[in-house]
Design an enzyme around this catalytic site. Sequence first.
Site, PDB file in Angstrom:
ATOM      1  N   HIS A  72      35.601 158.760  36.865  1.00  0.00           N
ATOM      2  CA  HIS A  72      35.083 158.730  38.243  1.00  0.00           C
ATOM      3  C   HIS A  72      36.241 158.536  39.211  1.00  0.00           C
ATOM      4  O   HIS A  72      37.044 157.636  39.027  1.00  0.00           O
ATOM      5  CB  HIS A  72      34.066 157.593  38.414  1.00  0.00           C
ATOM      6  N   TYR A 200      27.302 150.749  45.261  1.00  0.00           N
ATOM      7  CA  TYR A 200      27.145 149.305  45.443  1.00  0.00           C
ATOM      8  C   TYR A 200      26.454 149.128  46.793  1.00  0.00           C
ATOM      9  O   TYR A 200      27.056 149.400  47.830  1.00  0.00           O
ATOM     10  CB  TYR A 200      28.500 148.602  45.479  1.00  0.00           C
ATOM     11  N   PRO A 292      29.628 140.271  37.918  1.00  0.00           N
ATOM     12  CA  PRO A 292      29.833 141.682  37.556  1.00  0.00           C
ATOM     13  C   PRO A 292      30.145 142.601  38.737  1.00  0.00           C
ATOM     14  O   PRO A 292      30.418 143.786  38.522  1.00  0.00           O
ATOM     15  CB  PRO A 292      28.500 142.072  36.914  1.00  0.00           C
ATOM     16  N   LYS A 296      34.864 143.708  36.419  1.00  0.00           N
ATOM     17  CA  LYS A 296      36.138 143.213  35.890  1.00  0.00           C
ATOM     18  C   LYS A 296      36.044 142.519  34.537  1.00  0.00           C
ATOM     19  O   LYS A 296      37.068 142.297  33.887  1.00  0.00           O
ATOM     20  CB  LYS A 296      36.770 142.238  36.908  1.00  0.00           C
ATOM     21  N   TYR A 384      39.939 147.637  42.495  1.00  0.00           N
ATOM     22  CA  TYR A 384      38.871 148.162  41.642  1.00  0.00           C
ATOM     23  C   TYR A 384      39.438 148.945  40.458  1.00  0.00           C
ATOM     24  O   TYR A 384      38.967 148.786  39.324  1.00  0.00           O
ATOM     25  CB  TYR A 384      37.912 149.040  42.462  1.00  0.00           C
TER      26      TYR A 384
END
Length: 389
Positions: A72, A200, A292, A296, A384
């Site tokens: 991704h 998100y 979560p 990570k 990220y």
Amino acid sequence: MNTQVAIIGGGPSGLLLSQLLNRAGIATVILERGTRDHVLSRIRAGILEWGSVEMMREAGVGARMDAEGFPHDGTYITDADLMVHIDFLALTGKRVMVYGQTEVTQDLYQAQDAMGTTIIHGVEDVRILDLDGPQAAVEYTVGGERKRLTCAYVAGCDGFHGVSRKTIPEEKRQAFERVYPFGWLGILSRTPPVNDELIYANSPHGFALASMRNENLVRYYVQVPLSDTVEDWSDERFWAEFSRRIPASAAARLVTGPSIEKSIAPLRSFVSEPLRWGRLFLVGDAAHIVPPTGAKGLNLAFSDVFYLHQALISALKRGDESGIDRYSEVALRRIWKAMRFSWQMTMMLHRFDGEDNFAAQMRRATLAHLAESETARRDLAENYVGLPF
Ligand code: APR
Ligand code: PHB
């Protein structure tokens, strides 16, 4: 029995460490409390940082991930209908891989079987002994018989509820903890993903996450009060709630279906220091837990394994102990940065019960800033995709 490194716990941390050590010619024995089926049935996160992808390849377990995983290049962070695209690849030159932890674990078990390493399942009453002597020992019961394993080092890869961390005397360790007043209800469903990248989603009704495993398997979550149980959440209720938390444009495309798994996980940040006690080293969830929200958990376990496998190889192959002396300090530096990112993502995206009206404005302003500032987006992207190790 004797080995070079005794590994407590056959989750992803223990398996990857064993895999890398055996490939370097170091003998290990893994002691796992559960059955293999039990370990493989736990549904956990599904995002690998590129550093984790490269470790899988280096460990000789990258083939199925490369064939079946989904790289991704970015993700969406949203607040109601404000959708901010974080283009990892453009901002950092890196991407992430969608590949479930269950698959990672399965690949590692298969590779360990192929190498013929020793994994003992169903161990009980593990005791870690002689950590300050010339040789450590681990005692355990299996099939009703008490056994003793001697070794040069012990790797505590036994998760948050394991025995390894508690083997360090209480007065010699320090815990840092933040418990969040909500959990994530997650479902797996055999439906096509609502979006090609993860979403998100912040919303007036709380957080939701749209993740996936493949073209026809999704992993979706909604933030729920800690007092809720899965029985409170029929599939119908889940879909209605999920759909009102993601942006309307995405909700319009949502395909619903029966859930094939449903569970609630509380959110917690936790670090125990130090990571070393004599001949014992803590790795992964045994030493730290992240909420979560930043994906990570598994990745942090892998970076611990990265530092520790190199340090153990230097110590056992070359008699150079400088790596094991530095392990705790070096690993903790990266752990705290991932802690900060996971905490920040959690604060940015969740509604806290009883919060004042200022809090929601701060979240909205953070999103608005992300939407307008490439610098802010790059900062998020850099964390990220994973800080270097
Ligand atoms: N003796 C032997 N094995 C034990 C003991 C014990 N006393 N206690 C726990 N275990 C085993 C558990 O059964 C489990 O299989 O240790 C393993 C720990 O695995 P995880 O909890 O998965 O921890 P870890 O391997 O560090 O994985 C990293 O990343 O995505 C996150 O939290 C997620 O599990 C994931 C973690
Ligand atoms: C998941 O796919 O389960 C997942 C993805 C990203 C997260 C957490 C969980 O941040």
